[in-house]
Design a protein around this motif. Sequence first.
Motif, PDB file in Angstrom:
ATOM      1  N   ALA A   1       0.855  -1.198   0.000  1.00 42.73           N
ATOM      2  CA  ALA A   1       0.000   0.000   0.000  1.00 42.73           C
ATOM      3  C   ALA A   1       0.884   1.238   0.000  1.00 42.73           C
ATOM      4  O   ALA A   1       1.828   1.341   0.797  1.00 42.73           O
ATOM      5  CB  ALA A   1      -0.887   0.002   1.244  1.00 42.73           C
ATOM      6  N   HIS A   2       0.568   2.178  -0.902  1.00 47.06           N
ATOM      7  CA  HIS A   2       1.371   3.399  -1.004  1.00 47.06           C
ATOM      8  C   HIS A   2       0.611   4.581  -0.407  1.00 47.06           C
ATOM      9  O   HIS A   2      -0.487   4.913  -0.851  1.00 47.06           O
ATOM     10  CB  HIS A   2       1.697   3.693  -2.474  1.00 47.06           C
ATOM     11  CG  HIS A   2       2.723   4.771  -2.645  1.00 47.06           C
ATOM     12  ND1 HIS A   2       4.068   4.534  -2.513  1.00 47.06           N
ATOM     13  CD2 HIS A   2       2.594   6.097  -2.897  1.00 47.06           C
ATOM     14  CE1 HIS A   2       4.733   5.663  -2.695  1.00 47.06           C
ATOM     15  NE2 HIS A   2       3.853   6.631  -2.926  1.00 47.06           N
ATOM     16  N   ILE A   3       1.213   5.193   0.601  1.00 47.75           N
ATOM     17  CA  ILE A   3       0.652   6.403   1.213  1.00 47.75           C
ATOM     18  C   ILE A   3       1.593   7.547   0.818  1.00 47.75           C
ATOM     19  O   ILE A   3       2.711   7.635   1.341  1.00 47.75           O
ATOM     20  CB  ILE A   3       0.582   6.265   2.751  1.00 47.75           C
ATOM     21  CG1 ILE A   3      -0.144   4.974   3.164  1.00 47.75           C
ATOM     22  CG2 ILE A   3      -0.083   7.512   3.359  1.00 47.75           C
ATOM     23  CD1 ILE A   3      -1.607   4.892   2.770  1.00 47.75           C
TER      24      ILE A   3
ATOM     25  N   LYS B   1      -9.896   2.388  -0.078  1.00 49.83           N
ATOM     26  CA  LYS B   1     -10.928   1.428   0.349  1.00 49.83           C
ATOM     27  C   LYS B   1     -11.682   0.895  -0.880  1.00 49.83           C
ATOM     28  O   LYS B   1     -11.871  -0.309  -1.030  1.00 49.83           O
ATOM     29  CB  LYS B   1     -11.891   2.132   1.305  1.00 49.83           C
ATOM     30  CG  LYS B   1     -12.874   1.214   1.957  1.00 49.83           C
ATOM     31  CD  LYS B   1     -13.555   1.903   3.135  1.00 49.83           C
ATOM     32  CE  LYS B   1     -14.522   0.934   3.771  1.00 49.83           C
ATOM     33  NZ  LYS B   1     -15.770   1.505   4.167  1.00 49.83           N
ATOM     34  N   LYS B   2     -12.063   1.805  -1.752  1.00 47.37           N
ATOM     35  CA  LYS B   2     -12.822   1.379  -2.940  1.00 47.37           C
ATOM     36  C   LYS B   2     -11.956   0.504  -3.861  1.00 47.37           C
ATOM     37  O   LYS B   2     -12.430  -0.476  -4.426  1.00 47.37           O
ATOM     38  CB  LYS B   2     -13.324   2.620  -3.702  1.00 47.37           C
ATOM     39  CG  LYS B   2     -14.173   2.272  -4.901  1.00 47.37           C
ATOM     40  CD  LYS B   2     -15.006   3.420  -5.385  1.00 47.37           C
ATOM     41  CE  LYS B   2     -15.882   2.966  -6.545  1.00 47.37           C
ATOM     42  NZ  LYS B   2     -16.661   4.033  -7.136  1.00 47.37           N
TER      43      LYS B   2
ATOM     44  N   GLY C   1      -7.623   2.215  10.038  1.00 51.24           N
ATOM     45  CA  GLY C   1      -8.759   2.013   9.127  1.00 51.24           C
ATOM     46  C   GLY C   1      -8.318   1.337   7.832  1.00 51.24           C
ATOM     47  O   GLY C   1      -9.011   0.452   7.307  1.00 51.24           O
ATOM     48  N   VAL C   2      -7.171   1.753   7.305  1.00 47.87           N
ATOM     49  CA  VAL C   2      -6.671   1.132   6.057  1.00 47.87           C
ATOM     50  C   VAL C   2      -6.315  -0.334   6.309  1.00 47.87           C
ATOM     51  O   VAL C   2      -6.666  -1.223   5.516  1.00 47.87           O
ATOM     52  CB  VAL C   2      -5.437   1.889   5.518  1.00 47.87           C
ATOM     53  CG1 VAL C   2      -4.983   1.271   4.198  1.00 47.87           C
ATOM     54  CG2 VAL C   2      -5.730   3.371   5.328  1.00 47.87           C
TER      55      VAL C   2
ATOM     56  N   ASP D   1      -7.637  -6.269   5.981  1.00 47.45           N
ATOM     57  CA  ASP D   1      -7.943  -7.502   6.723  1.00 47.45           C
ATOM     58  C   ASP D   1      -9.366  -7.988   6.453  1.00 47.45           C
ATOM     59  O   ASP D   1      -9.640  -9.189   6.549  1.00 47.45           O
ATOM     60  CB  ASP D   1      -7.736  -7.272   8.231  1.00 47.45           C
ATOM     61  CG  ASP D   1      -6.256  -7.328   8.603  1.00 47.45           C
ATOM     62  OD1 ASP D   1      -5.484  -7.979   7.858  1.00 47.45           O
ATOM     63  OD2 ASP D   1      -5.866  -6.713   9.607  1.00 47.45           O
ATOM     64  N   ALA D   2     -10.244  -7.066   6.121  1.00 47.45           N
ATOM     65  CA  ALA D   2     -11.624  -7.477   5.843  1.00 47.45           C
ATOM     66  C   ALA D   2     -11.730  -8.192   4.491  1.00 47.45           C
ATOM     67  O   ALA D   2     -12.669  -8.956   4.268  1.00 47.45           O
ATOM     68  CB  ALA D   2     -12.537  -6.244   5.843  1.00 47.45           C
TER      69      ALA D   2
END
Length: 468
Positions: free
Chosen positions: A66-68, A99-100, A135-136, A141-142
């Motif tokens: 994941a890139h922030i 998220k999307k 949250g990310v 994990d979801a």
Amino acid sequence: MASPTGESALDITDQGLRDLVERYSTRGPRYTSYPTAPQWTDAVDSNVYRDVLRNHTDPSPIALYAHIPFCKRLCLYCACNVRITGKQTLVERYLDAIKKETETTAELFTTRPQLAQMHFGGGTPTFLTPDQLAGVIDTFDAHFQSIPGAERSIEVDPRVTTVEHLEMLNAKGFQRISMGVQDLDAKVQETVKREYSEEQLIEFVADARRIGFEGVNLDLIYGLPFQTEQTWQRTVDSIISIRPDRLAVFGYAHVPWIKPHQKTLEQFGLPTPEQRLSLAIQCRRALIDAGYFAIGLDHFALPDDGMAVAFQQGDIHRNFMGYTVQDTDTMVAFGVSSIGDFPAAYVHNQMDTGKYIDQIEAGGLAVTQGHLLSAEDRMRRRIIVRLMGNFHILPDKIEQEFGVSFNDHFASEIDELEKFVEQGILRHDETGWHATLEGTFVVRNIAMIFDRYLETDRDTTKRYSRTI
Ligand code: SF4
């Protein structure tokens, strides 16, 4: 102490050093991918990526990146995709987009893969508040289940990372943090606009270890203005006393045609290729003397670290995260400019943060370029990745995996390898070709033999950083 190649790191004389530079200093890829990014095209877009995801049936666990992109201030040597901002509305829109993108991607997998590795990079992931970052992680994990013992790691900037960040991350299974220290000398730091004291670093690492992080990685950069043998030695000695489990020691990649802010550093004078190699060797000597294993192009690890163990077993892997221990052939990536790495394709997301958000809001994915790998690409990728990670080329393994006669298929490459044998860069035995100590410094040059795209792309000068 002997290096993993079985030779003493102290064996290279100053003359040998000059010879290496004279003969092999050129520009070339770092091979975190093959084919390398300049070969990718916009023929691979989000629609192609949808097919790649639908057709991915390999049940093996995968890696997630994941890139922030956000940072508070620009470091002048930075070559990452960053967005300097203080706007929370932009950050919130970005987090909604991640998220999307995750939901869209997870739905497209026919067989939902499990995760062996999760890594956050940037930018500065801990630019996010602990709640935003949690949250990310919860979103991932979801949608993806991690296998027992999955590795979770994150890049942190101690200047913006709090104890609350560290506690939250550790509670969510993150065992390893990586920090870009680069150099501890005050003048170098002031010049590159990244100021941070040794005391702060020591305190931060102590906090991380107390909270439960098992792995601490530190990054250094050589080749910056005002680095001298003396200042560099002080930095390296200080870092050794902190005893990180792993170190990455990168040569500064000066690419002002891609990152114009780097041009500012030219007024201070940049080290010559000879000086750069000298700094690299100085650091390597000190780390090996301090008990570290030299791994791949630019990594070092304490002997009981998983990476050193994997290296001794000839089992190091390489992907966009650099060298890894986890053997995953697939990496799914989220966020602006992130790169997904599949057995069949590379997929590269939109480079601009605003456009990335717009594209995700409109359609759930934001791939703008990439490359579909042929069988030939996959075989050459395997050779190059193994060479970059383990310093060897083992024809039997390639023949078993790809069903070719190595001698027939790579006859012209073998001629080139034998020239390196004559030059003392490689040695050849019944198992294959192995880099000598000198060869480990120029392993990119060796890998370039197998890069068939370079033949049609001889204008490498402007694209790549120096191999030494
Ligand atoms: S903190 Fe890292 S990503 Fe951000 S500007 Fe500095 S070097 Fe680049």
